[in-house]
Design a protein around this motif. Structure first.
Motif, PDB file in Angstrom:
ATOM      1  N   GLU A  69       2.809   3.977  13.793  1.00 46.76           N
ATOM      2  CA  GLU A  69       2.972   2.858  14.726  1.00 46.76           C
ATOM      3  C   GLU A  69       2.126   1.642  14.376  1.00 46.76           C
ATOM      4  N   SER A  70       1.447   1.688  13.235  1.00 46.41           N
ATOM      5  CA  SER A  70       0.773   0.491  12.742  1.00 46.41           C
ATOM      6  C   SER A  70       1.812  -0.583  12.425  1.00 46.41           C
ATOM      7  N   PRO A  71       1.536  -1.851  12.743  1.00 45.56           N
ATOM      8  CA  PRO A  71       2.517  -2.914  12.448  1.00 45.56           C
ATOM      9  C   PRO A  71       2.787  -3.093  10.962  1.00 45.56           C
ATOM     10  N   SER A  72       1.931  -2.513  10.104  1.00 45.15           N
ATOM     11  CA  SER A  72       2.128  -2.630   8.658  1.00 45.15           C
ATOM     12  C   SER A  72       3.063  -1.573   8.089  1.00 45.15           C
ATOM     13  N   LYS A  99      -1.860 -12.608   9.385  1.00 49.50           N
ATOM     14  CA  LYS A  99      -1.069 -12.848  10.599  1.00 49.50           C
ATOM     15  C   LYS A  99       0.362 -13.224  10.242  1.00 49.50           C
ATOM     16  N   ARG A 100       0.519 -14.096   9.242  1.00 48.92           N
ATOM     17  CA  ARG A 100       1.859 -14.492   8.801  1.00 48.92           C
ATOM     18  C   ARG A 100       2.615 -13.304   8.206  1.00 48.92           C
ATOM     19  N   ARG A 101       1.932 -12.544   7.383  1.00 53.21           N
ATOM     20  CA  ARG A 101       2.582 -11.403   6.729  1.00 53.21           C
ATOM     21  C   ARG A 101       3.029 -10.359   7.749  1.00 53.21           C
ATOM     22  N   LEU A 102       2.180 -10.067   8.738  1.00 52.46           N
ATOM     23  CA  LEU A 102       2.541  -9.073   9.746  1.00 52.46           C
ATOM     24  C   LEU A 102       3.731  -9.541  10.582  1.00 52.46           C
ATOM     25  N   ALA A 103       3.795 -10.844  10.836  1.00 52.34           N
ATOM     26  CA  ALA A 103       4.948 -11.379  11.572  1.00 52.34           C
ATOM     27  C   ALA A 103       6.228 -11.192  10.768  1.00 52.34           C
ATOM     28  N   ALA A 158      -4.493  -2.123   5.707  1.00 52.13           N
ATOM     29  CA  ALA A 158      -3.154  -2.716   5.657  1.00 52.13           C
ATOM     30  C   ALA A 158      -3.043  -3.899   6.607  1.00 52.13           C
ATOM     31  N   GLU A 159      -3.573  -3.748   7.804  1.00 55.58           N
ATOM     32  CA  GLU A 159      -3.469  -4.828   8.791  1.00 55.58           C
ATOM     33  C   GLU A 159      -4.374  -5.999   8.428  1.00 55.58           C
ATOM     34  N   LEU A 160      -5.525  -5.710   7.837  1.00 55.59           N
ATOM     35  CA  LEU A 160      -6.419  -6.787   7.401  1.00 55.59           C
ATOM     36  C   LEU A 160      -5.756  -7.639   6.317  1.00 55.59           C
ATOM     37  N   ILE A 200       0.851  -1.186   0.000  1.00 56.05           N
ATOM     38  CA  ILE A 200       0.000   0.000   0.000  1.00 56.05           C
ATOM     39  C   ILE A 200       0.892   1.244   0.000  1.00 56.05           C
ATOM     40  N   VAL A 201       0.544   2.210  -0.846  1.00 55.54           N
ATOM     41  CA  VAL A 201       1.229   3.508  -0.840  1.00 55.54           C
ATOM     42  C   VAL A 201       0.161   4.582  -0.664  1.00 55.54           C
TER      43      VAL A 201
END
Length: 553
Positions: free
Chosen positions: A247-250, A345-349, A226-228, A207-208
């Protein structure tokens, strides 16, 4: 019978009814009717700046830090000419602004008196609409239309030329009523399903985000998307606002405004999700294209000129970001189900070791190693500034080379907390910070400016001091135009810096600030930085802190 009213009083009454609370200006003879009428409108605050470019930049800063329509008034042709650089900036950011200029009386203008010029033709290239009032009876319709045009996406400045005879004449006129067009449209259900299916198909989406995220108040929704998806998120290569929640994890950071660097960053991804305008706005020419070969794009935004402007999009939706994302996220959840949740979940990790928060921690550790270095390291100055700023402070940034780490160190948490130079026309930062402070009297404002930029608009400090604004201006004194030196060396291999130094004689910014009525402090010892900044940020009034930094290239 309609009540009789003068053009000058009708003009101010119309502005107030359109929501204007401050009129920014620099008066001249042709503006005297407006100045004369102000005594009958005490609820309209006049904010004077000492040159027309500052007038427009202050108004621009006010609007960008509040989201509101602004009005500013300049003096005939030379004044409008002075304002054109700032008007260019306002056009670039789509600032909803009514800019007016006094004009000689009709008929007298035909004689081409001193200061006369074709104001409408001068303004036209940089505004959405330009017009001269030729009948008092038309004034309400023109002002109402101007406010509507300025505030309707794509938002932007409009210009009205006000002849003296119109302002001084009197008639029974109907002031009409204000209109705002609600442009918060969303795509059809069918379009949303097609869009969602394309996002779900992507294996490695990115995402940009651009400024429409701010204008539509979609920071939370962009982060939720992004988080979804578990998608990496970047600000565009021109990050002049709070374009993503840091501060979003994405969130990873800001795309470089260098073609090869941007291309390398985007190379691992298979779908670019562009939220807003041009995601890859560059600065200088390169033979390398910023978009990797084969990277597909889908895009959402209200400004159709910006959609697929340089790169074609598989799917392009002309719609409001907030409304679109609100509608899209439930569709994605329903279509993606548990498989999407596990994939995210995998991608955010995978993103966790390299997201903004992780990068910031490593950057702080690296910068802290230069704590005792003298002259002061500009990156260390930025770190100390960020750590000393109150949580609710607004940062206006025109540090250019010295502010390279600002968005990597200070988190974006609200839509109006950060404002950066957008168009590249320097001198915007100081006056814009004055406008931001006028718009937010309950929030401290910090302006971070390079010394070269500051000298374009230093007299805006007087306006801040006059209004006793809670504004802190940090001038980064590296003794010259460092960015031009860097580019001369990088592009031409030349280190003969002609016309790029302020050392003979040096500029005393603290002295200039004192002369303009501000408290001024000069810092050259890195060990004094943190305490000096923290003390300044927590005291009332306008202050300038001149920091002597390393200017080597």
């Amino acid at each position: 019978m309609k009540n009789k009213i003068t053009g000058r009083s009708a003009f101010l009454a119309l502005l107030k009814d359109e929501g204007i609370t401050h009129l920014f200006g620099n008066p001249g003879t042709t503006e005297l009717p407006i100045m004369h009428a102000l005594k009958d409108h005490p609820d309209l605050t006049y904010v004077m700046a000492m040159q027309e470019s500052l007038v427009v930049a202050i108004a621009d800063g006010y609007s960008r830090a509040s989201g509101k329509l602004v009005a500013c008034n300049v003096h005939v042709a030379p004044g409008l000419g002075n304002a054109m650089g700032s008007l260019y900036n306002a056009q670039f950011t789509g600032t909803p602004m009514i800019l007016t200029a006094g004009q000689q009386e009709q008929g007298h203008g035909l004689m081409e008196p001193v200061l006369y010029g074709p104001l409408v033709r001068i303004a036209e290239p940089l505004v959405k609409w330009a017009v001269e009032v030729t009948r008092l009876e038309d004034l309400p319709r023109i002002v109402r239309r101007a406010a509507k045009v300025a505030t309707t996406p794509p938002t932007g400045p409009v210009f009205i030329s006000l002849p003296g005879d119109i302002l001084n004449s009197e008639a029974g006129i109907d002031l009409g009523r204000s209109t705002r067009i609600d442009a918060r449209t969303r795509p059809s259900d069918e379009a949303l399903k097609i869009f969602a299916a394309r996002l779900l198909k992507a294996e490695r989406p990115v995402i940009v985000t651009m400024d429409e995220v701010v204008k539509s108040d979609a920071l939370k929704e962009a982060a939720d998307l992004a988080e979804l998806l578990g998608a990496a998120a970047y600000q565009s290569s021109t990050p002049y606002g709070s374009h993503f929640l840091s501060e979003s994890p994405s969130f990873i950071g800001t795309l470089a405004r260098v073609q090869k660097a941007a291309r390398d960053t985007l190379a691992p991804y298979d779908l670019l999700i562009a939220l807003g305008g041009d995601p890859l706005r560059m600065s200088v020419y390169s033979e390398v294209d910023a978009l990797p070969d084969g990277l597909a794009i889908v895009q959402v935004g209200l400004v159709d000129w910006e959609i697929a402007k340089n790169y074609g999009a598989e799917i392009a939706l002309k719609a409001d970001l907030k409304e679109t994302l609100r509608a899209l996220i439930p569709v994605l959840k329903e279509m993606g189900g548990e498989e999407l949740a596990q994939r995210a979940k995998r991608r955010l990790a995978e993103l966790a070791p390299k997201n903004w928060t992780a990068r910031r921690a490593a950057l702080v550790e690296q910068i802290s190693k230069s704590a005792g270095r003298s002259p002061i390291d500009p990156d260390y100055l930025v770190l100390q500034m960020v750590e000393a700023m109150p949580d609710n402070a607004i940062l206006v940034d025109e540090g250019l080379t010295s502010s390279r780490q600002v968005t990597a160190l200070r988190p974006h948490r609200d839509r109006y907390g950060y404002h950066g130079l957008a168009s590249g026309g320097i001198g915007w930062g100081l006056p814009a910070s004055v406008g931001a402070s006028v718009a937010n009297p309950d929030r401290p404002v910090v302006c971070f400016s390079g010394d070269g930029s500051a000298m374009y608009s230093i007299q805006s400090l007087w306006t801040a001091a006059h209004h006793k604004l809670p504004l802190n201006v940090i001038i980064v004194n590296n003794g010259g135009y460092r960015i031009i030196k860097q580019r001369l060396l990088a592009f031409h291999g030349d280190d003969n810096y002609v016309g790029m130094d302020f050392v003979d004689p040096p500029v005393d910014f603290a002295g200039v600030a004192k002369a303009l009525g501000c408290e001024a402090i000069k810092v050259s010892d890195p060990l004094e930085l943190k305490a000096t900044l923290a003390s300044a940020f927590n005291r009332p009034g306008t202050k300038l802190i001149e920091v002597m930094v390393d200017g080597t290239v």
